[in-house]
Design an enzyme around this catalytic site. Structure first.
Site: not given
Ligand code: MOS
Length: 731
Positions: A467, A615-617, A624, A687-688, A691
Site C-alpha cells: 500500500i 529494520i528489514l529495509n 514509513q 516488527k512494525g 504505525e
Molecule cells: Mo491499519 S488502520 O490496520 O490499515
C-alpha cells in the site's frame, strides 16, 4: 511453519540483502506510470462500462421512493443498481451489506444507487437525474452531548488493576484533564476504485485493497456466491491507512452493476463522496487522571475514553495504550461507545493508539511540568520492562529509555528552555517538545509460494499487498537472502487472491508477518532443492546463485532443468505473544516556532528514534516513519472533519476543506533506528514501524507549542484560533 519458540540463527541473519538500504523494486513502474492502479486496468477485459455512485442526501431515515425514469433514459445509460434490483445482500463480517442503502438509510452519502453508462461522463450526468424521496428520521450526531449515555462494548472491557480511585485520591500529586481528538479522514491519494467482470458465475474484481482474503470473503458473502467464485486483484495500492482494509461501495456496486449490465463495470468514488461514504477515524473524548508521589513515581493511572459509531459499531480504543505504557500499581482503562448516525467509524493508521497517545502524551507533559521534572526524566522514571498488569510477563524488547536518551542527545534537548514562553526569535516563540511512540506488534499468520526456474529466477507469490509501504521490496529481499541470489533475480507478485493467503497490510503487522511467511516458504524450497541434490538442506550453502555442498558447486538454475521447483508454506504464530508482550517503542522530538501575533505554528525540526526490531529495509522503513510523522503534523495542526450537527455529515469532504500537510509544512525530518532484533516476533526478528511513527507525534507538537508559548491546548487540532487568546503579549 509453526513459530512457537524464539528464533535462533537463520539465513536471514547473514544480512547480505535484508537490512540493506534498498530502493523500492517497483519504484520505476510507479514513477513511469506503468504500474496499473485499480481504475487503470484498461486492457484487462473488453467492453468496460462506467458506474457512478449516488450518495444519500440524508443521514438517517428511509427512501420513500426513487424516480429513475429520467436517469434511465439519459444518453448512454445501461442500467441503474439500487436496493430494489440488487438482490438479497448477505451481511458480511464487515457489514458490507450496508454499502448499499435501501429502504433504510444509515448515514449521509451512503450509496443509494450506481448509474452505469457507456462513458464516465454519461454516467456522471445521469447520476444527477436520479431523484430520491427521503423520509428523514432524527439522528444523533454529537459525541459530547451523548457521552453520558455511552456504553461499554464487548471488544473493549474495562481493564482494572489495584484500586485506582483510592490511590488517585491519596496521591500527593494529581492530574485530571480531558482531551479531545476530532474525526479524521484517511485522505489517501488513490480513491476507492474497482472494476468488476463476470464470466458465467466467476467474478474478477480489480480493486484497491489492503486485505485481499478478508475482502474476498466479504464480497462473496454479500453477493451470496461461493468464495471460490470470487477473485480479487490489487497489485498496486495508492495508500489505504486502514480505509481499504475492507471493500467499500465501489467494489460491491461494480460487482452488482456488472452482473446487471452483463459486461465489465468500473466504479471509482469521486473525492467529495469518499469522506462520508467510506470510513473515518472517530472523534474521541479522553479523561486522563495520573496520581504520583512528589518525586514523580506514578501510583495511579486512569484513562477513560468516549467515541461514537453507528449502531453495532465499535469503540476507537484510544485508552488502550495506558494499559501497558507506564508503570503504576493502580490502573483504570475504559472506553465507552456512543451511538451516532455519522458515517461508519473504523480503523485508521494505528487505530486506538494514535488518538490515545495524542492525549496521554500531553498528560505526561503536564504531569512532568507539575512535578518540576524534565518530561524525559519523568517518563524514564516510570518505565517498566514488564507488562504492568502482569508482572511475570516481560516485554520481548523494550528500549524506550534508550530512544528517549539517544533522541535527546541528538536533537539538542539540552538547549530547551524549561520555562515556557521564554525563547524568542523576533516575532517567533520557539519551543521543543517530546512524545513517546508506542504501538503493539501483532502476529498474523501469513503464507507464500516460491518457485525456482531453470534461469535461476526465484518468483514469490502471495496475496500480500503493497500500500506504498515497500512490501514488494522487503519480500524480494527476504527471498534473495534465503536463496542466495541477488535481488534482481527475484520476481515478486502480490495482491491476487489466487496466491496464498497472507497477513495482508494492516496494524503494522504486514512487514514482519508477510516476510516471515516468505521465509517459511523459502525454507521449504531450500529443502526441495537439497532433495534434488540428494543432500540435507542444513548442509547446503546458498550463495552467489549457487548451492555449495560436500565440495560440489551447483548453479541454482541447473537444478530446475527438469522443471520448476515450487514450495509453499504459511507461518503460524503461537504462544510467544502470550508469554511476552510484544510492542514497538520510540520517541518523537519536535521544535516549533509560533508566531506571537497570529498564532501560526511552524514545525521546524522533527526527529523520531524507533526501536522496532530488525529494520528489514532502512530506506522504506524511514519513508514509513517520515510519512507517519507528517501525518502526525496534520493531526496536530490541521485535520478535522467538521460535523454538521443538525444534518449529520462531514462538511469539509474534499481535499480543499480537509487540510493535510504539504512539503512546505515540513522543513526537516530525521529518523534513527536503534539496532534491535526481536527473536520473539518471527524468524525475521522484525516488527512494525509504519504505525509506530504516527503514535505520539502530535502530542510532541502540542508539547512543543506549550513550551514555546505557555498555551496548553487540549483540543485537537491546534489551530491558531485556539492559540490567539492565550499567547503572551508581544514585547
Ligand atoms: Mo491499519 S488502520 O490496520 O490499515
Amino acid at each position: 511453519m509453526k513459530f512457537d519458540t524464539p528464533a535462533t540463527t537463520n539465513p536471514i541473519d547473514q544480512l547480505r540483502v535484508v537490512g540493506k538500504p534498498t530502493p523500492r523494486i517497483e519504484g520505476p513502474l510507479k514513477t513511469c506510470g506503468r504500474a496499473p492502479y485499480a481504475y487503470e486496468h484498461h486492457d484487462a477485459v473488453p467492453n468496460q462500462a462506467y458506474g457512478v455512485v449516488v450518495g444519500s442526501a440524508i443521514a438517517k431515515g428511509r427512501i420513500a421512493s426513487m424516480d429513475l425514469q429520467q436517469a434511465q433514459s439519459a444518453p448512454g445509460v445501461i442500467t441503474i443498481v439500487t436496493a430494489q434490483n440488487a438482490g438479497k445482500l448477505g451481511k458480511g463480517k464487515y457489514n458490507t451489506a450496508k454499502l448499499l442503502a435501501g429502504p433504510d438509510v444509515q448515514h449521509y452519502h451512503q450509496a443509494v444507487a450506481l448509474v452505469v453508462a457507456e462513458t464516465f461522463e454519461q454516467a456522471r450526468a445521469a447520476a444527477q437525474l436520479v431523484s430520491v424521496d427521503y423520509v428523514s428520521a432524527q439522528g444523533s450526531f454529537d459525541l459530547a452531548s451523548t457521552r453520558d449515555t455511552a456504553v461499554q462494548t464487548e471488544e473493549m472491557p474495562d481493564s482494572v488493576h489495584g484500586d485506582f480511585a483510592s490511590a488517585f485520591a491519596a496521591a500527593p500529586m494529581q492530574l485530571d484533564q480531558t482531551y479531545t481528538t476530532p474525526d479524521q479522514a484517511h485522505a489517501m491519494m488513490e480513491p476507492f476504485a474497482s472494476m468488476a467482470s463476470w464470466q458465467d458465475d466467476q467474478l474478477t474484481l480489480w480493486t484497491s485493497n489492503q486485505m485481499i482474503d478478508w475482502s474476498v470473503t466479504d464480497l462473496a458473502t454479500t453477493l451470496g456466491v461461493p468464495k471460490r467464485n470470487v477473485r480479487l486483484i490489487s497489485p498496486y495500492v495508492g495508500g489505504g491507512f486502514g480505509g481499504k482494509l475492507f471493500i467499500r461501495s465501489d467494489a460491491l456496486l461494480a460487482a452488482l452493476g456488472a452482473r446487471l449490465a452483463g459486461r465489465p463495470v468500473k466504479a471509482a468514488l469521486a473525492r467529495p463522496m469518499i469522506f462520508n461514504n467510506a470510513t473515518h477515524r472517530p472523534a474521541t473524548i479522553q479523561r486522563i487522571r495520573i496520581g504520583a508521589t512528589s518525586d514523580g513515581k506514578i501510583t495511579a493511572i486512569g484513562h477513560e475514553g468516549w467515541s461514537g459509531d453507528l449502531p453495532g459499531g465499535k469503540v476507537e480504543r484510544a485508552a488502550q495504550p495506558s494499559k501497558l505504557l507506564y508503570a503504576g500499581a493502580n490502573r483504570l482503562v475504559s472506553m465507552r461507545l456512543s451511538i451516532l448516525d455519522l458515517p461508519e467509524g473504523n480503523a485508521m493508521r494505528a487505530p486506538g493508539e494514535t488518538p490515545g497517545m495524542m492525549a496521554l502524551e500531553i498528560a505526561m507533559d503536564e504531569m512532568a511540568q507539575q512535578l518540576k521534572l524534565d518530561p524525559i526524566e519523568f517518563r524514564i522514571l516510570n518505565d517498566t520492562q514488564v507488562d504492568p498488569t502482569q508482572p511475570d510477563r516481560p516485554f520481548s524488547t523494550r528500549q524506550l529509555t534508550e530512544c528517549l536518551r539517544i533522541g535527546a542527545n541528538h536533537f539538542g534537548w539540552i538547549k530547551r528552555h524549561a520555562q515556557p514562553g521564554t525563547q524568542r526569535e523576533g516575532r517567533w516563540l520557539v519551543g521543543m517538545g517530546v512524545g513517546v511512540a508506542f504501538r503493539n506488534n501483532l502476529q498474523v499468520k501469513s503464507g507464500a509460494r516460491v518457485r525456482l526456474n531453470d534461469q535461476g529466477i526465484v518468483t514469490v507469490e502471495t496475496d500480500m499487498t503493497d500500500i506504498g509501504t515497500g512490501s514488494y521490496t522487503i519480500i524480494g529481499q527476504t527471498a534473495a537472502e534465503m536463496l542466495g541470489v541477488p535481488l534482481d533475480k527475484v520476481v515478486v507478485r502480490l495482491g491476487d487472491s489466487s496466491f496464498p493467503v497472507s497477513s495482508g497490510s494492516g496494524g503494522q503487522f504486514g512487514g514482519n508477518c508477510s516476510t516471515a511467511g516468505v521465509y517459511a516458504a523459502c525454507v521449504k524450497l531450500r529443502e526441495a532443492i537439497a532433495q534434488r541434490l540428494g543432500v540435507n538442506a542444513d548442509e547446503a550453502v546458498f550463495i552467489d546463485s549457487e548451492v555449495r555442498v560436500a565440495g560440489k558447486i551447483v548453479p541454482l538454475g541447473s537444478l530446475a532443468q527438469a522443471g520448476e521447483i515450487v514450495a509453499d508454506d504459511t507461518i503460524e504464530f503461537a504462544e510467544l505473544s502470550d508469554k511476552y508482550q510484544q510492542s514497538t517503542f520510540g520517541a518523537h522530538f519536535v521544535e516549533v516556532a509560533v508566531d506571537s501575533a497570529t498564532g501560526e505554528t511552524r514545525v521546524r525540526r522533527m526527529l523520531a528514534v524507533c526501536a522496532a526490531g530488525r529494520i528489514l529495509n532502512p530506506t522504506s522503513a524511514r519513508s514509513q516513519v517520515i510519512g507517519a510523522m507528517t501525518m502526525g503534523v496534520g493531526a496536530a495542526l490541521m485535520e478535522d472533519l467538521v460535523v454538521d450537527k443538525r444534518r449529520g455529515f462531514f462538511v469539509n469532504h474534499d481535499l480543499a476543506g480537509y487540510e493535510v500537510p504539504v512539503h512546505a509544512d515540513i522543513p526537516h525530518q530525521e529518523v534513527i533506528f536503534l539496532d534491535e532484533t526481536d527473536p520473539m516476533s518471527s524468524p525475521m526478528k522484525a516488527k512494525g514501524v509504519g504505525e509506530l511513527g504516527l503514535c505520539g507525534v502530535s502530542a510532541a507538537i502540542a508539547n512543543a507549542i506549550y513550551n514555546a508559548t505557555g498555551a496548553r491546548i487540549r483540543e485537537y487540532p491546534i489551530t491558531l484560533d485556539k492559540l490567539l487568546d492565550t499567547l503572551p503579549p508581544m514585547i
